[in-house]
Enzyme design. Structure first.
Site, PDB file in Angstrom:
ATOM      1  CG  HIS A   1      -2.422   9.774   6.926  1.00 22.43           C
ATOM      2  ND1 HIS A   1      -3.016   8.568   7.235  1.00 22.43           N
ATOM      3  CD2 HIS A   1      -1.609  10.065   7.967  1.00 22.43           C
ATOM      4  CE1 HIS A   1      -2.567   8.143   8.404  1.00 22.43           C
ATOM      5  NE2 HIS A   1      -1.720   9.040   8.871  1.00 22.43           N
TER       6      HIS A   1
ATOM      7  CE1 TYR B   1     -11.127  12.250   0.604  1.00 23.19           C
ATOM      8  CE2 TYR B   1     -11.287   9.942  -0.024  1.00 23.19           C
ATOM      9  CZ  TYR B   1     -11.279  11.277  -0.368  1.00 23.19           C
ATOM     10  OH  TYR B   1     -11.421  11.655  -1.695  1.00 23.19           O
ATOM     11  CG  HIS B   2      -6.591   8.158   6.731  1.00 19.62           C
ATOM     12  ND1 HIS B   2      -5.438   7.580   6.228  1.00 19.62           N
ATOM     13  CD2 HIS B   2      -7.617   7.433   6.231  1.00 19.62           C
ATOM     14  CE1 HIS B   2      -5.756   6.555   5.463  1.00 19.62           C
ATOM     15  NE2 HIS B   2      -7.077   6.453   5.447  1.00 19.62           N
ATOM     16  N   PRO B   3      -8.733  12.069   8.983  1.00 21.52           N
ATOM     17  CG  PRO B   3     -10.806  13.136   9.127  1.00 21.52           C
ATOM     18  CD  PRO B   3     -10.035  12.141   8.306  1.00 21.52           C
TER      19      PRO B   3
END
Length: 540
Positions: A290, A463-465
């Site tokens: 994101h 920090y949403h891989p």
């Protein structure tokens, strides 16, 4: 302990859930491996200490993404927890399940059992919602979920500005109707961070069939033919699994470990001198995140949270939290947000906002606050895709991570629209007398080209891989099946954000817990919960 029925790699959200649920069966031996160390310590437990745990190199893998080809070579810090509890021990504790249509989309990609009605019972199972159980919320699960107090006056101003701009305010944005303004729901219980370790692992730690090893860095998965039979640690130690090796090591970690183990694109593996166990070109591909930027405004000190964070205020914050587990120390500060559409043609919310009643900048690697307020906005359903690749066969080497943010015209347009939407929000009457000058991007950025030029230097991520080992009906389209089992192999399962076929709309800890709860039932041979219809949420 050098053998177990199940070896779980990674003690983050998914790993802790699996370790807890699988060892409910007394005859099942589980070995949980974590490369990092203990999560004991006040900085992890104290919600307001987020900036300190983010910057603590001992708790983080210290990876960077880039150079990003569509952002003029920008390097982007990517936080990933290296500690018991994984990223749930260092994250911002925001609880967002995702949009129901995210999960219906998974189901419609040929993954039966993953629609909103199918996953809702697992969301309910895993939580205790502070406002009580109902047809959509749980009342006796391990995770403590509460609505943020949002006591600072600027949170009310922010919410009123959204109403003035015409946005709805759902009564519970986690119960089905997500779009609109909201007060955040957080993973905080009794003033403390509620991590995966606190919620799942510690209550189960005295079981004789649960074994946790910290400082256990897995170098590769061991195979006998096409069956996973154990793992090798970086110290050369071999650990054997009687039933399965379960990789719960995060989107980056799962892809890296499979590649090191010879599961991935054959040509790339051979170039690094790695023996090929399975030629699977999808490993490490389909990487999503994101991407977002901060819009910042100046304001008078007395109008912002900065007024409460002087030396005396910080001392009061720490003392009140230490003695009573309350006050600002029990806050994650991200106490209000929104899910909105960037344009009328969007089928559902594709933008997430998170509001802070102060402004922050990074100076010499440290976060500094200044009088103002800011709005983080990220693209929740980007169309750009990246990859994770190995740089070498050394398990200690960081992998190459490239998100390809702003690769597509659709993403570039949506980011520009996001800035204009946020500016409109702050132009509402509620902000009169409070709003100062725009600090970032600043009044000089007005045209699409000017906004995009600024964004290329300012973009970060939430920090949403996700997605590097995605679920799919066919090995041609992904890496694992609907139960997390790797296509073409046996005894190997992946359970973490890596298997998401498409990133969800919002923070990823909540859906990760759900995935692990659901697949724990599959591993135990239990029938899944009966699908639950989608109740309509009430507007307030």
């Amino acid at each position: 302990m050098d053998t177990a029925d199940y070896i779980i790699v990674g003690a983050g959200a998914a790993g802790c859930v699996l370790a807890s649920r699988l060892t409910e069966d007394a005859g099942t031996e589980v070995l949980l491996l974590e490369a990092g160390g203990s999560d004991r310590g006040l900085l992890i437990a104290m919600p307001a200490a987020i900036p300190f745990v983010y910057q603590n190199k001992a708790l983080n893998w210290g990876e960077q993404a880039g150079p990003e080809p569509w952002l003029d070579g920008l390097m982007i810090d990517e936080k990933r927890g290296r500690v018991v509890g994984g990223s749930t021990s260092i994250n911002a504790m925001i609880f967002n399940r995702g949009n129901p249509r995210d999960f219906d989309g998974w189901r419609d990609q040929g993954l039966p059992g993953w629609g909103w009605g199918d996953v809702l019972p697992y969301f309910r199972k895993m939580e205790t919602f502070a406002e009580g159980a109902n047809e959509t919320r749980g009342g006796d699960g391990p995770l403590q979920i509460s609505r943020a107090p949002a006591r600072h006056p600027l949170f009310d101003v922010y919410m009123r500005s959204g109403e003035q701009a015409g946005y709805p305010r759902p009564a519970d944005h986690n119960s089905g109707e997500q779009e609109g303004m909201h007060i955040a729901q957080v993973l905080i219980g009794k003033g403390r961070r509620c991590s995966a370790s606190d919620a799942y692992l510690k209550p189960a730690q005295n079981r004789r069939n649960l074994h946790l090893r910290t400082g256990a860095h897995v170098a590769r998965i061991l195979f006998r033919g096409d069956r996973a039979v154990g793992v090798e640690l970086t110290n050369g130690e071999t650990l054997m699994a009687g039933k399965e090796v379960i990789v719960a090591a995060s989107t980056v970690g799962a892809a890296k470990l499979l590649l090191l183990s010879g599961v991935g694109p054959a040509d790339e593996l051979r170039q690094l001198g790695l023996p090929v166990v399975l030629d699977q070109p999808n490993v490490g591909r389909n990487l999503e995140n994101h991407p977002g930027v901060n819009l910042q405004y100046a304001a008078r000190r007395e109008d912002t949270l900065v007024a409460e964070l002087g030396l005396i205020g910080q001392a009061r914050l720490g003392l009140e939290w230490l003695l009573f587990r309350r006050g600002l120390g029990a806050s994650n500060f991200f106490e209000a947000g929104a899910f909105l559409k960037t344009h009328d043609g969007a089928d559902y919310a594709n933008l997430q906002l998170e509001f802070l009643p102060l402004a922050r900048r990074v100076v010499n690697g440290k976060v500094k606050v200044f009088p103002g307020f800011q709005l983080w906005m990220d693209l929740s359903r980007p169309t750009s895709r990246g990859y994770v690749r190995l740089r070498s066969a050394d398990p200690h080497a960081a992998p190459e991570i490239v998100f390809n943010h702003m690769q597509t015209e659709a993403d570039r347009k949506d980011l520009i629209r996001s800035v204009r939407l946020a500016r409109d929000l702050f132009s509402q009457p509620a902000w009169e007398g409070i709003r100062g000058e725009e600090v970032s991007p600043g009044a000089s950025a007005q045209t699409d080209a000017e906004i995009l030029d600024w964004a290329k230097r300012a973009i970060g991520t939430s920090y949403h891989p996700s997605g590097t080992c995605r679920m799919s009906a066919s090995p041609a389209d992904g890496v694992v099946d609907a139960c997390g089992l790797v296509h073409g192999l046996s005894g190997l399962r992946i359970v973490c954000t890596a298997i998401m076929p498409r990133v969800t709309t919002g923070n990823l800890s909540a859906p990760t817990y759900m995935i692990a709860e659901k697949l724990a039932d599959a591993i135990r041979g239990r029938a899944p919960f009966q699908s639950q219809g989608r109740p309509a949420a009430k507007e307030q």
